[in-house]
Design a protein around this motif. Sequence first.
Motif, PDB file in Angstrom:
ATOM      1  N   ASN A   1      21.888 -34.120  25.951  1.00  0.00           N
ATOM      2  CA  ASN A   1      22.896 -34.099  27.004  1.00  0.00           C
ATOM      3  C   ASN A   1      22.980 -35.478  27.628  1.00  0.00           C
ATOM      4  O   ASN A   1      21.962 -36.049  28.011  1.00  0.00           O
ATOM      5  N   ILE A   2      24.197 -35.986  27.730  1.00  0.00           N
ATOM      6  CA  ILE A   2      24.450 -37.319  28.277  1.00  0.00           C
ATOM      7  C   ILE A   2      25.485 -37.156  29.384  1.00  0.00           C
ATOM      8  O   ILE A   2      26.487 -36.449  29.219  1.00  0.00           O
ATOM      9  N   TYR A   3      25.239 -37.811  30.513  1.00  0.00           N
ATOM     10  CA  TYR A   3      26.149 -37.752  31.651  1.00  0.00           C
ATOM     11  C   TYR A   3      26.490 -39.177  32.053  1.00  0.00           C
ATOM     12  O   TYR A   3      25.602 -39.993  32.286  1.00  0.00           O
TER      13      TYR A   3
ATOM     14  N   ILE B   1      28.442 -35.121  27.784  1.00  0.00           N
ATOM     15  CA  ILE B   1      28.383 -34.994  26.326  1.00  0.00           C
ATOM     16  C   ILE B   1      27.188 -34.123  25.970  1.00  0.00           C
ATOM     17  O   ILE B   1      26.070 -34.388  26.399  1.00  0.00           O
ATOM     18  N   ASN B   2      27.446 -33.093  25.198  1.00  0.00           N
ATOM     19  CA  ASN B   2      26.378 -32.255  24.662  1.00  0.00           C
ATOM     20  C   ASN B   2      26.431 -32.426  23.159  1.00  0.00           C
ATOM     21  O   ASN B   2      27.406 -32.026  22.522  1.00  0.00           O
ATOM     22  N   GLU B   3      25.400 -33.067  22.602  1.00  0.00           N
ATOM     23  CA  GLU B   3      25.363 -33.351  21.163  1.00  0.00           C
ATOM     24  C   GLU B   3      24.275 -32.512  20.513  1.00  0.00           C
ATOM     25  O   GLU B   3      23.156 -32.448  20.996  1.00  0.00           O
ATOM     26  N   LYS B   4      24.651 -31.830  19.456  1.00  0.00           N
ATOM     27  CA  LYS B   4      23.713 -31.021  18.684  1.00  0.00           C
ATOM     28  C   LYS B   4      24.021 -31.285  17.218  1.00  0.00           C
ATOM     29  O   LYS B   4      25.125 -30.991  16.758  1.00  0.00           O
TER      30      LYS B   4
ATOM     31  N   SER C   1      27.576 -32.340  15.894  1.00  0.00           N
ATOM     32  CA  SER C   1      28.653 -31.727  16.666  1.00  0.00           C
ATOM     33  C   SER C   1      28.555 -32.165  18.128  1.00  0.00           C
ATOM     34  O   SER C   1      27.469 -32.332  18.662  1.00  0.00           O
ATOM     35  N   VAL C   2      29.697 -32.325  18.778  1.00  0.00           N
ATOM     36  CA  VAL C   2      29.751 -32.794  20.155  1.00  0.00           C
ATOM     37  C   VAL C   2      30.671 -31.884  20.964  1.00  0.00           C
ATOM     38  O   VAL C   2      31.741 -31.509  20.497  1.00  0.00           O
ATOM     39  N   LYS C   3      30.228 -31.555  22.181  1.00  0.00           N
ATOM     40  CA  LYS C   3      31.096 -30.930  23.174  1.00  0.00           C
ATOM     41  C   LYS C   3      31.187 -31.907  24.328  1.00  0.00           C
ATOM     42  O   LYS C   3      30.173 -32.404  24.808  1.00  0.00           O
ATOM     43  N   MET C   4      32.403 -32.191  24.758  1.00  0.00           N
ATOM     44  CA  MET C   4      32.603 -33.187  25.801  1.00  0.00           C
ATOM     45  C   MET C   4      33.479 -32.601  26.901  1.00  0.00           C
ATOM     46  O   MET C   4      34.461 -31.922  26.612  1.00  0.00           O
ATOM     47  N   ILE C   5      33.099 -32.850  28.147  1.00  0.00           N
ATOM     48  CA  ILE C   5      33.923 -32.489  29.305  1.00  0.00           C
ATOM     49  C   ILE C   5      34.249 -33.798  30.016  1.00  0.00           C
ATOM     50  O   ILE C   5      33.365 -34.607  30.280  1.00  0.00           O
TER      51      ILE C   5
END
Length: 176
Positions: free
Chosen positions: A27-29, A62-65, A68-72
Amino acid sequence: LVSWSMKKAILILVLGLLLSGNAYAENIYLICNRTIYENNGSGDWSLFYKEGQSDQPILISINEKNSSVKMIVHLAENDSGEPEKIFKGKGSYKNGHYIVKKKHIGKTFINTWFLKDYGVTKMKASDKLDVIKEGNEWIVDGVSIRKLDVINVNYNYKGECNSLTKEEYLKASKWK
C-alpha cells in the motif's frame, strides 16, 4: 535427529512463507503536486490549463498485489476547500510503473465547474496515471481529458509526490 512430523511442519512453514510472499500487497499513499506540460484541448475551457501552470494537487492511494494495481485518486482540495474523489480504477504494475487508465463520468469536475447548476450529470472523462519511484522520489505522469459539448479539456502533467502514512492519507482524503 529430526522426526518426520517435525520435517513436515518445517516444510509446511517454508511453503506457507513462500506462498504468502506471492500474495503480499503493498500500500502506497501519496500527495502529488502537478505541472501541466502539454495542453491538447481546445476552446475557452482549455485556456484554464496553460503549459507550465500548476494544477491542483492530487492524493493517490495505490494497492499493489503481484502485478495488479488498485488506485484511488482524489483532488486534494476542490473549490470549496475539501478533498473530492476523482476516480477509483484498476491497472497494472510493471517495471516499477503503477499504471491506471480510467474512463468515468467526471463528477468531480461537474461539481467544481458548477455544471450541475445547468443540469449536467455526466461528461466524457478519462484519466491515465503512471506513478514511479525514481531513487527516493515518487513521480506522477498523467493525462486528464474532460469533454462535453463545447468543453474540450485535455492536458498532460507531471509532478513530484510526497509519501504519506495511511493515517495522513485517510485524514487528507475525507471531508472535514
